[in-house]
Write a protein that holds these residues in place. Structure first.
Motif, PDB file in Angstrom:
ATOM      1  N   UNK A 102       0.831  -1.203   0.000  1.00  0.00           N
ATOM      2  CA  UNK A 102       0.000   0.000   0.000  1.00  0.00           C
ATOM      3  C   UNK A 102       0.871   1.261   0.000  1.00  0.00           C
ATOM      4  N   UNK A 103       1.967   1.242   0.772  1.00  0.00           N
ATOM      5  CA  UNK A 103       2.865   2.397   0.786  1.00  0.00           C
ATOM      6  C   UNK A 103       3.539   2.590  -0.569  1.00  0.00           C
ATOM      7  N   UNK A 104       3.920   1.492  -1.203  1.00  0.00           N
ATOM      8  CA  UNK A 104       4.542   1.591  -2.527  1.00  0.00           C
ATOM      9  C   UNK A 104       3.524   2.080  -3.559  1.00  0.00           C
ATOM     10  N   UNK A 147       4.675   1.017 -13.932  1.00  0.00           N
ATOM     11  CA  UNK A 147       4.204   0.944 -12.545  1.00  0.00           C
ATOM     12  C   UNK A 147       4.772  -0.287 -11.841  1.00  0.00           C
ATOM     13  N   UNK A 148       4.762  -1.427 -12.506  1.00  0.00           N
ATOM     14  CA  UNK A 148       5.315  -2.638 -11.891  1.00  0.00           C
ATOM     15  C   UNK A 148       6.818  -2.493 -11.660  1.00  0.00           C
ATOM     16  N   UNK A 149       7.527  -1.881 -12.605  1.00  0.00           N
ATOM     17  CA  UNK A 149       8.968  -1.640 -12.421  1.00  0.00           C
ATOM     18  C   UNK A 149       9.207  -0.740 -11.222  1.00  0.00           C
ATOM     19  N   UNK A 150       8.398   0.301 -11.116  1.00  0.00           N
ATOM     20  CA  UNK A 150       8.545   1.236  -9.986  1.00  0.00           C
ATOM     21  C   UNK A 150       8.215   0.545  -8.667  1.00  0.00           C
ATOM     22  N   UNK A 151       7.170  -0.278  -8.662  1.00  0.00           N
ATOM     23  CA  UNK A 151       6.820  -1.006  -7.441  1.00  0.00           C
ATOM     24  C   UNK A 151       7.949  -1.951  -7.033  1.00  0.00           C
ATOM     25  N   UNK A 152       8.555  -2.621  -8.009  1.00  0.00           N
ATOM     26  CA  UNK A 152       9.678  -3.520  -7.700  1.00  0.00           C
ATOM     27  C   UNK A 152      10.843  -2.738  -7.096  1.00  0.00           C
ATOM     28  N   UNK A 154      10.580   0.197  -5.474  1.00  0.00           N
ATOM     29  CA  UNK A 154      10.173   0.759  -4.176  1.00  0.00           C
ATOM     30  C   UNK A 154      10.090  -0.306  -3.086  1.00  0.00           C
ATOM     31  N   UNK A 155       9.703  -1.512  -3.475  1.00  0.00           N
ATOM     32  CA  UNK A 155       9.526  -2.589  -2.494  1.00  0.00           C
ATOM     33  C   UNK A 155      10.136  -3.881  -3.038  1.00  0.00           C
ATOM     34  N   UNK A 156      11.487  -3.952  -3.101  1.00  0.00           N
ATOM     35  CA  UNK A 156      12.126  -5.128  -3.691  1.00  0.00           C
ATOM     36  C   UNK A 156      11.779  -6.423  -2.957  1.00  0.00           C
ATOM     37  N   UNK A 157      11.459  -6.318  -1.677  1.00  0.00           N
ATOM     38  CA  UNK A 157      11.105  -7.517  -0.909  1.00  0.00           C
ATOM     39  C   UNK A 157       9.760  -8.110  -1.347  1.00  0.00           C
ATOM     40  N   UNK A 158       9.003  -7.356  -2.133  1.00  0.00           N
ATOM     41  CA  UNK A 158       7.712  -7.832  -2.641  1.00  0.00           C
ATOM     42  C   UNK A 158       7.770  -8.163  -4.134  1.00  0.00           C
ATOM     43  N   UNK A 159       8.947  -8.173  -4.710  1.00  0.00           N
ATOM     44  CA  UNK A 159       9.079  -8.370  -6.159  1.00  0.00           C
ATOM     45  C   UNK A 159       8.419  -9.663  -6.618  1.00  0.00           C
ATOM     46  N   UNK A 160       8.477 -10.698  -5.796  1.00  0.00           N
ATOM     47  CA  UNK A 160       7.868 -11.975  -6.190  1.00  0.00           C
ATOM     48  C   UNK A 160       6.356 -11.848  -6.352  1.00  0.00           C
TER      49      UNK A 160
END
Length: 172
Positions: A102-104, A147-152, A154-160
């Motif tokens: 949500x923060x990302x 957007x998906x690249x930016x989310x990855x 911003x939150x690399x721990x959620x990349x999966x």
């Protein structure tokens, strides 16, 4: 039969899904309620046209996205509160992941966030998302990719959680 009965039935049937969309766009339950309420007021004014052959759900979803983007363009002043924030609580991993996601999401542009919400939370096709946003199919694809690249990032721990082979194929 009251002329508003059809509108009431629509709201009762779709309110939960529309509220979920509004919440995913805003990231805040109270803002989501405000967003949905303001959009439903506008939809009620157009109901005779919509119920006579239009697609009320698609129109309402598009109105939610447009109103959300409009709100993001005009910053709202924060209102002071007399209530203190709640004390911290322990969270399980799933809750922490939701909070981080949500923060990302909040750091995306309004258009990118709208694409992500409609494509992946509302499970709309790319064509349906393009229709809801009033843009080209290519715009949806590129916005989703960025957007998906930016989310990855911003939150690399959620990349999966953010791997989508369809989006990756478009990026190549």
């Amino acid at each position: 039969m009251d002329r508003h009965d059809d509108f009431r039935e629509f709201v009762l049937a779709r309110q939960q899904a529309l509220m979920r969309t509004a919440y995913m766009l805003t990231g805040d339950a109270h803002l989501a309620e405000d967003l949905l309420q303001s959009v439903l007021i506008k939809v009620a004014g157009q109901w005779s046209k919509l119920s006579g052959g239009g697609n009320p759900e698609a129109y309402t979803r598009k109105a939610l996205v447009n109103q959300y983007i409009s709100w993001k363009r005009r910053p709202r002043p924060e209102a002071p509160s007399a209530d203190l924030p709640e004390r911290g609580a322990s969270y399980d991993d799933a809750a922490l992941q939701r909070i981080m996601l949500r923060q990302a999401l909040a750091k995306l542009t309004p258009k990118q966030r709208a694409v992500i919400v409609l494509r992946f939370w509302e499970d709309l096709t790319e064509a349906q998302t393009a229709e809801a946003l009033g843009c080209a199919l290519g715009t949806v694809k590129s916005q989703a990719h960025h957007a998906l690249s930016r989310l990855r990032a911003l939150a690399p721990e959620l990349a999966y959680l953010l791997n989508d082979p369809e989006i990756e194929e478009v990026a190549r």
